[in-house]
Design a protein around this motif. Structure first.
Motif, PDB file in Angstrom:
ATOM      1  N   LEU A 136       0.828  -1.211   0.000  1.00  0.00           N
ATOM      2  CA  LEU A 136       0.000   0.000   0.000  1.00  0.00           C
ATOM      3  C   LEU A 136       0.863   1.263   0.000  1.00  0.00           C
ATOM      4  CD1 LEU A 136      -2.744   1.472   0.346  1.00  0.00           C
ATOM      5  CD2 LEU A 136      -2.477   1.192   2.788  1.00  0.00           C
ATOM      6  N   ALA A 137       2.013   1.194   0.692  1.00  0.00           N
ATOM      7  CA  ALA A 137       2.875   2.373   0.807  1.00  0.00           C
ATOM      8  C   ALA A 137       3.316   2.893  -0.563  1.00  0.00           C
ATOM      9  CB  ALA A 137       4.095   2.028   1.644  1.00  0.00           C
ATOM     10  N   GLU A 138       3.340   1.992  -1.556  1.00  0.00           N
ATOM     11  CA  GLU A 138       3.811   2.378  -2.892  1.00  0.00           C
ATOM     12  C   GLU A 138       2.666   2.830  -3.796  1.00  0.00           C
ATOM     13  OE1 GLU A 138       7.007   2.324  -3.689  1.00  0.00           O
ATOM     14  OE2 GLU A 138       7.707   1.408  -1.820  1.00  0.00           O
ATOM     15  N   MET A 139       1.446   2.743  -3.315  1.00  0.00           N
ATOM     16  CA  MET A 139       0.300   2.980  -4.196  1.00  0.00           C
ATOM     17  C   MET A 139      -0.244   4.409  -4.132  1.00  0.00           C
ATOM     18  SD  MET A 139      -0.273   0.428  -6.088  1.00  0.00           S
ATOM     19  CE  MET A 139      -1.878   0.786  -6.774  1.00  0.00           C
ATOM     20  N   PHE A 140       0.318   5.255  -3.241  1.00  0.00           N
ATOM     21  CA  PHE A 140      -0.204   6.612  -3.142  1.00  0.00           C
ATOM     22  C   PHE A 140       0.016   7.348  -4.465  1.00  0.00           C
ATOM     23  CE2 PHE A 140       0.895   5.896   1.457  1.00  0.00           C
ATOM     24  CZ  PHE A 140      -0.400   5.528   1.765  1.00  0.00           C
ATOM     25  N   GLY A 141      -1.021   7.991  -4.929  1.00  0.00           N
ATOM     26  CA  GLY A 141      -0.921   8.779  -6.156  1.00  0.00           C
ATOM     27  C   GLY A 141      -0.853   7.923  -7.414  1.00  0.00           C
ATOM     28  N   TYR A 142      -1.127   6.626  -7.301  1.00  0.00           N
ATOM     29  CA  TYR A 142      -1.003   5.753  -8.482  1.00  0.00           C
ATOM     30  C   TYR A 142      -2.000   6.103  -9.571  1.00  0.00           C
ATOM     31  CZ  TYR A 142      -0.422   1.593 -11.341  1.00  0.00           C
ATOM     32  OH  TYR A 142      -0.186   0.752 -12.396  1.00  0.00           O
ATOM     33  N   SER A 143      -3.175   6.626  -9.171  1.00  0.00           N
ATOM     34  CA  SER A 143      -4.180   6.926 -10.199  1.00  0.00           C
ATOM     35  C   SER A 143      -3.644   7.961 -11.190  1.00  0.00           C
ATOM     36  CB  SER A 143      -5.490   7.394  -9.563  1.00  0.00           C
ATOM     37  OG  SER A 143      -5.238   8.396  -8.641  1.00  0.00           O
ATOM     38  N   THR A 144      -2.874   8.946 -10.713  1.00  0.00           N
ATOM     39  CA  THR A 144      -2.310   9.953 -11.617  1.00  0.00           C
ATOM     40  C   THR A 144      -1.273   9.314 -12.540  1.00  0.00           C
ATOM     41  OG1 THR A 144      -2.426  11.320  -9.659  1.00  0.00           O
ATOM     42  CG2 THR A 144      -1.397  12.306 -11.570  1.00  0.00           C
ATOM     43  N   VAL A 145      -0.414   8.466 -11.959  1.00  0.00           N
ATOM     44  CA  VAL A 145       0.631   7.809 -12.759  1.00  0.00           C
ATOM     45  C   VAL A 145      -0.017   6.950 -13.846  1.00  0.00           C
ATOM     46  CG1 VAL A 145       2.488   6.094 -12.629  1.00  0.00           C
ATOM     47  CG2 VAL A 145       2.215   7.785 -10.816  1.00  0.00           C
ATOM     48  N   LEU A 146      -1.060   6.206 -13.457  1.00  0.00           N
ATOM     49  CA  LEU A 146      -1.720   5.307 -14.406  1.00  0.00           C
ATOM     50  C   LEU A 146      -2.399   6.097 -15.522  1.00  0.00           C
ATOM     51  CD1 LEU A 146      -2.394   2.269 -14.847  1.00  0.00           C
ATOM     52  CD2 LEU A 146      -4.576   2.716 -13.759  1.00  0.00           C
ATOM     53  N   ARG A 147      -3.003   7.190 -15.139  1.00  0.00           N
ATOM     54  CA  ARG A 147      -3.681   8.027 -16.143  1.00  0.00           C
ATOM     55  C   ARG A 147      -2.680   8.509 -17.176  1.00  0.00           C
ATOM     56  NH1 ARG A 147      -7.364  10.259 -12.483  1.00  0.00           N
ATOM     57  NH2 ARG A 147      -5.908  11.856 -11.835  1.00  0.00           N
ATOM     58  N   SER A 148      -1.525   9.031 -16.709  1.00  0.00           N
ATOM     59  CA  SER A 148      -0.585   9.587 -17.679  1.00  0.00           C
ATOM     60  C   SER A 148       0.095   8.488 -18.483  1.00  0.00           C
ATOM     61  CB  SER A 148       0.423  10.505 -17.002  1.00  0.00           C
ATOM     62  OG  SER A 148       1.083   9.796 -16.011  1.00  0.00           O
ATOM     63  N   ALA A 149       0.237   7.292 -17.912  1.00  0.00           N
ATOM     64  CA  ALA A 149       0.901   6.209 -18.652  1.00  0.00           C
ATOM     65  C   ALA A 149      -0.015   5.594 -19.707  1.00  0.00           C
ATOM     66  CB  ALA A 149       1.364   5.134 -17.687  1.00  0.00           C
ATOM     67  N   THR A 150      -1.324   5.768 -19.577  1.00  0.00           N
ATOM     68  CA  THR A 150      -2.238   5.069 -20.493  1.00  0.00           C
ATOM     69  C   THR A 150      -3.209   6.033 -21.182  1.00  0.00           C
ATOM     70  OG1 THR A 150      -3.846   4.728 -18.746  1.00  0.00           O
ATOM     71  CG2 THR A 150      -2.222   3.001 -19.027  1.00  0.00           C
ATOM     72  N   GLN A 151      -2.857   7.280 -21.205  1.00  0.00           N
ATOM     73  CA  GLN A 151      -3.711   8.330 -21.808  1.00  0.00           C
ATOM     74  C   GLN A 151      -5.115   8.307 -21.186  1.00  0.00           C
ATOM     75  OE1 GLN A 151      -3.618   7.486 -25.946  1.00  0.00           O
ATOM     76  NE2 GLN A 151      -1.400   7.691 -26.078  1.00  0.00           N
ATOM     77  N   GLY A 152      -5.166   7.971 -19.925  1.00  0.00           N
ATOM     78  CA  GLY A 152      -6.445   7.982 -19.204  1.00  0.00           C
ATOM     79  C   GLY A 152      -7.377   6.847 -19.580  1.00  0.00           C
ATOM     80  N   LYS A 153      -6.837   5.803 -20.272  1.00  0.00           N
ATOM     81  CA  LYS A 153      -7.734   4.743 -20.752  1.00  0.00           C
ATOM     82  C   LYS A 153      -7.816   3.537 -19.810  1.00  0.00           C
ATOM     83  CE  LYS A 153      -7.209   5.910 -25.592  1.00  0.00           C
ATOM     84  NZ  LYS A 153      -6.434   5.632 -26.788  1.00  0.00           N
ATOM     85  N   ALA A 154      -6.955   3.499 -18.797  1.00  0.00           N
ATOM     86  CA  ALA A 154      -6.970   2.344 -17.888  1.00  0.00           C
ATOM     87  C   ALA A 154      -7.619   2.733 -16.569  1.00  0.00           C
ATOM     88  CB  ALA A 154      -5.541   1.878 -17.637  1.00  0.00           C
ATOM     89  N   GLN A 155      -8.148   1.746 -15.874  1.00  0.00           N
ATOM     90  CA  GLN A 155      -8.657   2.010 -14.530  1.00  0.00           C
ATOM     91  C   GLN A 155      -8.193   0.890 -13.606  1.00  0.00           C
ATOM     92  OE1 GLN A 155     -12.801   1.608 -13.900  1.00  0.00           O
ATOM     93  NE2 GLN A 155     -13.126   0.171 -15.545  1.00  0.00           N
ATOM     94  N   PHE A 156      -8.138   1.205 -12.332  1.00  0.00           N
ATOM     95  CA  PHE A 156      -7.686   0.160 -11.407  1.00  0.00           C
ATOM     96  C   PHE A 156      -8.521   0.153 -10.141  1.00  0.00           C
ATOM     97  CE2 PHE A 156      -5.348   1.891  -7.716  1.00  0.00           C
ATOM     98  CZ  PHE A 156      -5.367   3.248  -8.023  1.00  0.00           C
TER      99      PHE A 156
END
Length: 694
Positions: free
Chosen positions: A644-664
């Motif tokens: 969990l300690a590594e997951m903070f702010g992951y939604s922003t990272v995922l959005r920029s890595a996938t052009q906002g097309k992925a969700q988790f």
């Protein structure tokens, strides 16, 4: 209020995020004449769906609190609870399922069985809630209800059977073929309110007959009469429905319906199915514990004339004071009645009794067995059982998961401080997974919850509803400490400072306990420690578990065995042995090689296949362990376990890595030991903070 329990259905609608639960509920309310206009979740008219009445829900287009309402359909009264899809608000789903008799599992015809569908299914199974499946969004590109049925079987282990087949799919989706009546069903009118029955289109007759055969085969396992009728070749509708109902109630058959709630198709047959196949309150066995007879189980009867047993399952602070949502299992709760709270032992008088429709309410005189309603001005906490005075029954408590993430919050000024306290006192009473406390070392207020979104929503509500401006610190992970090897202790607590002295000696060992938090065993023979002081020792050891000596986190997974000791005829006391146990634990703890545990989350990312590499890379960078990947058409589902300690702010990272097309989505999986380098960093950080505080 009508009093035929056979005509009541208490149902919940659960699903993965964005599968269309709230849209479906909105259509149900419209067709049952509870509302007279349809508003969309993120509609352009700015009104928002009826059940998402909180401002934040409308803005974000998600359901945060579960809302309750009721409606009538073909002479049946249906109580509905719309529940949130986000795993952060999982307690809302748990609460809803605890008091429901049946559920609708909504699945997306494109996404199929998604990660949260699995969680919701597990929760339904925990509370033995029979369910129907509704494959929504059949009008979307890539829709494939047949694939979803296969996934229901493979991923969730359901004995899923099609009750309908689609007429056209994607943009050609026109209606459904009902396999019980063998009719085509179309939905006319601007809002699909006129249901039209026609002959099955010729090109679908063969498919419909094949699927009906499958349905009869599955249903005949639950009815010998149906099996005989099938052999004779004539099957009455009622016989087939009865057999499906029997299978559904046993949770051995899952009827699958389909449609598109957004396009107003397939909702009315689903409502019919709720009345046909889901149980009424008298068909569900509910049990209470009799506190006067050593918690013996008592089966409750949904009889309005019997003594009252009711469960408070949700609290809400409203304009007129505390609103308590209540489900009556037995007897009748009337306005003006005296009722008994089994937890606090207090008798309270029932003031106002209401029935809820999202955020509006309607005054009623009584709530009979099997119904859900709400009370005003009753002081209680979520999970309390109310009975007729003289009966001491308790409903079993709900499963409440522990929070995994914490944040420090600091009020901007004195006024904000007062408002923040009010807000925290209300939120903690309403939501058992949200907790708040003051860290005595740093003086900061810490709030804990189930995820970033969970805490974010509460901070936003503090600002909006209580005008409490707070600044937020960095999120903190709920670490734990444990021991990794056996260590012995032999400790004497001795004090003589005038008056009666204190004396107690305990000896034994501590060792790791793989399953469980704490276990205490006494192997004392010959009265080395008098029997009356053994519980004092346990109390002392248990108290030591609250704060580890390594970093100050709670300790878990320890077994304590005592095998020797000594007492003094005058100076030994309960206090002395508690102090001796605390000292003994301290003596052995550092020798037992303590380690730090961190929460590991199960993370599921759904991404277009072209970004699979980038997503896997981002998870690996976060100390993630990929458990599996699966291709589903153009999409790829990646499952991983990440701290969990590594997951903070992951939604922003995922959005920029996938052009906002992925969700988790992520949910708590387990606790695991942190790697050595991380542990060293944590210890260093804790030491620095200690210096600062000093």
């Amino acid at each position: 209020m009508k009093r035929d329990p056979a005509k009541i259905r208490n149902i919940g609608i659960s699903a993965h995020i964005d599968a269309g639960k709230t849209t479906l509920t909105e259509r149900i309310l419209y067709y049952t004449n509870r509302i007279h206009a349809i508003h969309d979740v993120k509609g352009k008219d700015g009104v928002g769906a009826t059940m998402d009445f909180m401002e934040l829900e409308k803005e974000r287009g998600i359901t945060i609190t579960s809302a309750a309402t009721y409606c009538e359909w073909r002479g049946h009264e249906i109580n509905i609870i719309d529940t949130p899809g986000h795993v952060d608000f999982t307690i809302e789903v748990e609460r809803a399922l605890r008091v429901l008799d049946g559920g609708i599992l909504v699945l997306c015809s494109v996404g199929g069985v998604q990660s949260q569908s699995i969680t919701v299914d597990r929760q339904m199974s925990r509370y033995h809630v029979p369910c129907l499946a509704f494959v929504n969004k059949c009008d979307r590109t890539g829709a494939n209800p047949y694939k979803v049925v296969e996934q229901l079987k493979e991923k969730l282990g359901h004995n899923a059977v099609l009750m309908q087949i689609p007429i056209g799919l994607e943009s050609d989706f026109d209606g459904v073929v009902d396999l019980v009546t063998m009719k085509a069903v179309y939905f006319d009118g601007s809002n699909g309110e006129h249901v039209r029955y026609e002959e099955i289109p010729s090109e679908l007759v063969a498919e419909a007959e094949k699927r009906r055969e499958e349905l009869i085969d599955a249903a005949s396992m639950f009815s010998d009469e149906l099996m005989e009728a099938a052999l004779e070749g004539e099957i009455p509708e009622d016989l087939l429905r009865d057999a499906i109902r029997k299978g559904t109630l046993k949770r051995e058959l899952t009827p699958v319906f389909m449609g598109s709630a957004y396009k107003n198709k397939g909702v009315q047959p689903l409502l019919d199915a709720v009345t046909y196949y889901l149980p009424h309150p008298a068909e569900v066995e509910n049990k209470a514990l009799d506190l006067d007879r050593d918690e013996e189980e008592v089966v409750l009867e949904a009889d309005p004339e019997k003594p009252l047993v009711a469960l408070a399952f949700k609290l809400e602070e409203g304009r007129y004071g505390q609103l308590t949502y209540i489900r009556v299992y037995q007897g009748t709760l009337r306005k003006g009645d005296m009722i008994f709270n089994n937890r606090s032992g207090q008798k309270v008088k029932v003031g106002r009794v209401v029935r809820m429709h999202a955020n509006q309410m309607e005054d009623i005189e009584s709530i009979p067995a099997g119904y859900i309603g709400a009370l005003f001005g009753i002081d209680c906490v979520s999970g309390d059982t109310f009975t007729t005075p003289g009966y001491r029954y308790s409903m079993t408590s709900m499963h409440v998961p522990d929070p995994v993430i914490s944040l420090a919050i600091v009020p901007a000024d004195n006024k904000a401080q007062v408002n923040m306290s009010k807000a925290l006192s209300r939120f903690t009473k309403e939501d058992p997974t949200f907790r708040a406390y003051v860290n005595h070392e740093t003086g900061e207020t810490i709030i804990s919850g189930m995820g970033e979104l969970h805490l974010e929503v509460y901070i936003e509500r503090m600002k909006r509803e209580y005008n409490a401006e707070v600044s937020v610190g960095a999120p903190q992970v709920a670490y734990r400490e444990t021991i990794t090897k056996r260590a012995e202790f032999n400790y004497t607590h001795k004090k003589q400072t005038g008056g009666a002295g204190q004396f107690g000696r305990v000896a034994g060992w501590i060792e790791p306990l793989p399953d469980g938090d704490f276990e205490f065993e006494s192997q004392i023979v010959g009265g080395a420690i008098p029997t009356e002081f053994i519980p004092s020792c346990e109390k002392g050891f248990r108290a030591s578990m609250e704060k580890g000596l390594l970093l100050g986190f709670p300790i878990t997974g320890v077994k304590v065995v005592i095998n020797d000791g000594q007492a003094h005829s005058v100076d030994s006391s309960d206090m002395a042995f508690q102090a001796a146990a605390r000292g003994a634990f301290k003596e052995a703890y550092m020798k037992a090689k303590p380690a730090i545990l961190e929460p590991i989350m199960k993370v599921v990312v759904e991404t277009p296949a072209e970004f699979q590499g980038a997503v896997m890379g981002s998870l690996n960078q976060r100390r993630g362990m990929i458990i599996g990947t699966q291709d589903e058409g153009d999409m790829c589902v990646i499952e991983a376990e990440v701290p969990l300690a590594e997951m903070f702010g992951y939604s922003t990272v995922l959005r920029s890595a996938t052009q906002g097309k992925a969700q988790f989505t992520m949910e708590f999986a387990t606790y695991k030991q942190v790697p050595k380098n991380v542990a060293e960093e944590l210890i260093k950080k804790a030491q620095e903070e200690k210096k600062k505080a000093a």
